[in-house]
Design an enzyme around this catalytic site. Sequence first.
Site, PDB file in Angstrom:
ATOM      1  N   ALA A   1       0.837  -1.214   0.000  1.00 23.32           N
ATOM      2  CA  ALA A   1       0.000   0.000   0.000  1.00 23.32           C
ATOM      3  C   ALA A   1       0.869   1.261   0.000  1.00 23.32           C
ATOM      4  O   ALA A   1       1.929   1.282   0.621  1.00 23.32           O
ATOM      5  CB  ALA A   1      -0.919  -0.002   1.218  1.00 23.32           C
TER       6      ALA A   1
ATOM      7  N   LYS B   1       4.302   0.885  -6.315  1.00 23.48           N
ATOM      8  CA  LYS B   1       5.259  -0.102  -6.827  1.00 23.48           C
ATOM      9  C   LYS B   1       4.524  -1.257  -7.501  1.00 23.48           C
ATOM     10  O   LYS B   1       4.982  -1.785  -8.516  1.00 23.48           O
ATOM     11  CB  LYS B   1       6.167  -0.567  -5.693  1.00 23.48           C
TER      12      LYS B   1
ATOM     13  N   ARG C   1      -5.332   0.655   4.586  1.00 23.60           N
ATOM     14  CA  ARG C   1      -4.419   0.967   3.485  1.00 23.60           C
ATOM     15  C   ARG C   1      -4.639   0.024   2.292  1.00 23.60           C
ATOM     16  O   ARG C   1      -4.387   0.392   1.139  1.00 23.60           O
ATOM     17  CB  ARG C   1      -2.966   0.890   3.960  1.00 23.60           C
TER      18      ARG C   1
ATOM     19  N   ASP D   1       9.128  -3.445   0.096  1.00 23.39           N
ATOM     20  CA  ASP D   1       9.350  -2.052   0.487  1.00 23.39           C
ATOM     21  C   ASP D   1       8.933  -1.972   1.954  1.00 23.39           C
ATOM     22  O   ASP D   1       7.776  -1.711   2.264  1.00 23.39           O
ATOM     23  CB  ASP D   1       8.526  -1.112  -0.389  1.00 23.39           C
TER      24      ASP D   1
ATOM     25  N   CYS E   1      12.750   3.717   2.981  1.00 26.60           N
ATOM     26  CA  CYS E   1      12.938   5.163   2.780  1.00 26.60           C
ATOM     27  C   CYS E   1      13.552   5.761   4.049  1.00 26.60           C
ATOM     28  O   CYS E   1      13.112   6.785   4.544  1.00 26.60           O
ATOM     29  CB  CYS E   1      11.631   5.856   2.397  1.00 26.60           C
TER      30      CYS E   1
END
Length: 458
Positions: A111, A115, A138, A178, A231
């Site tokens: 979510a 990607k 999400r 991710d 990130c």
Amino acid sequence: MNLPNKYLESMKEILGQDFDAYLKSFEDTRLYGLRVNNLKISTEDFLKISPFKLTPIPWIENGFYYEEDEKPAKHPYYYAGLYYIQEPSAMTPANVLPINEGDVVLDMCAAPGGKSTELAAKLNNTGLLVTNDISNSRTKALLKNVEINGCNKICVLNEDPKLIADRFSEFFDKILIDAPCSGEGMFRKDNKLIKAWEKTGPEVFSEIQKSVIMSGAKMLKPGGMMLYSTCTFSKLEDEETIMHLLNNRDDFELVDIKPYEGFSHGFEISSEAKDKNINKTVRIFPHKMKGEGHYVALLRKKGDNEINNIRYISQGFNSKVPTEVTDFLDSFNFEYDKKYINIRGTYVYLVSKYMQEEKGLRIIRNGLLLGEIKKNRFEPSQALAMALKLSDYPNVINLDVKDERVVKYLKGETLDCDDFTDVKDGWVLIGVSGYPLGWGKFKNGQVKNKYLAGWRWM
């Protein structure tokens, strides 16, 4: 910006003489990006019709910066799924993971879906994309985004990765993780993340990441590829998470990532990390590239690549498909195998032949929702409209992007379309500039709006 002292000290340790340049990057203007959805339109063709001032993102073939005063989320082409709005550095993981048509792919922490939509574009409506998020709220946004972008060989899950791993051992050709993280790389973009970092820092997320990456390792086929990204800048969440995997799974190795100007190598946090080639991982720093902070590691599971040719093939379903469904599907250019149509209640789905049995999984959507059976009639879904080309359906109203009826349609209003003299009464596919937006019911020159209420122009 009021950055925590503990964070500043960690960044000084990471960056050394580059620390001042990093701090200065907080004075730069925020960057905005969009990625062309190549599942629907080529990058070249999009640039011919784009109303925005775009500048290429050097390391993303279909990615572009746009100006702050542009409003791409309030344009009909956004509703047609021609592009996805995404921070430039966040485009990197799906760009780096090599996808072949026919692959079976997992996006584990997906979510809101940026990607996943790029992975689906690379699959080009082949194979299977399983896209998952542990957050129920999400996952709803994830479903909308993969459907608006025209993804049809999908399964959307709302599960703990550990539970997925129990069901899908050595099942996937490619996996993207991710991972949930402390978000240090996004402080410049969203300073609200700083308070969240002070409450839940790298130490908490590190344990989650180790669990998630080990689940991914279990689900990847020998010879398969796994992409891990965050990130954040924390070594605890980045290099140390990768080392946790490599130390516990000797069947994994790091793979080179195509270099781009500005990419930094992962840090050799120990002699062991150096021996494991941790410098093959990539860091993106905002003072070196036009993007927020990111970390990317590409891994391969050792083993015979030939195992990727061995596919799980479902036996299909024993659904008795009503004639009103097949009559509708057979009326236009839509390829499907009847045995993979699954009817659950009144809803009709077309499921990938590579999808395992559904039982025991929290499924938000398995396959393409074709539509709903209502009192001996079939109503096609919004998802089906978005998965089509306008040329696939014989009854079409294609509006110019400047036609005021485009926005009226997206707002759910009835349309006057008596100027379309070739349109027949019944279901009509509404499009803009040659790309589908959704369904309507045409009669006597008017279109009764069937655009999905939850997607409407606000």
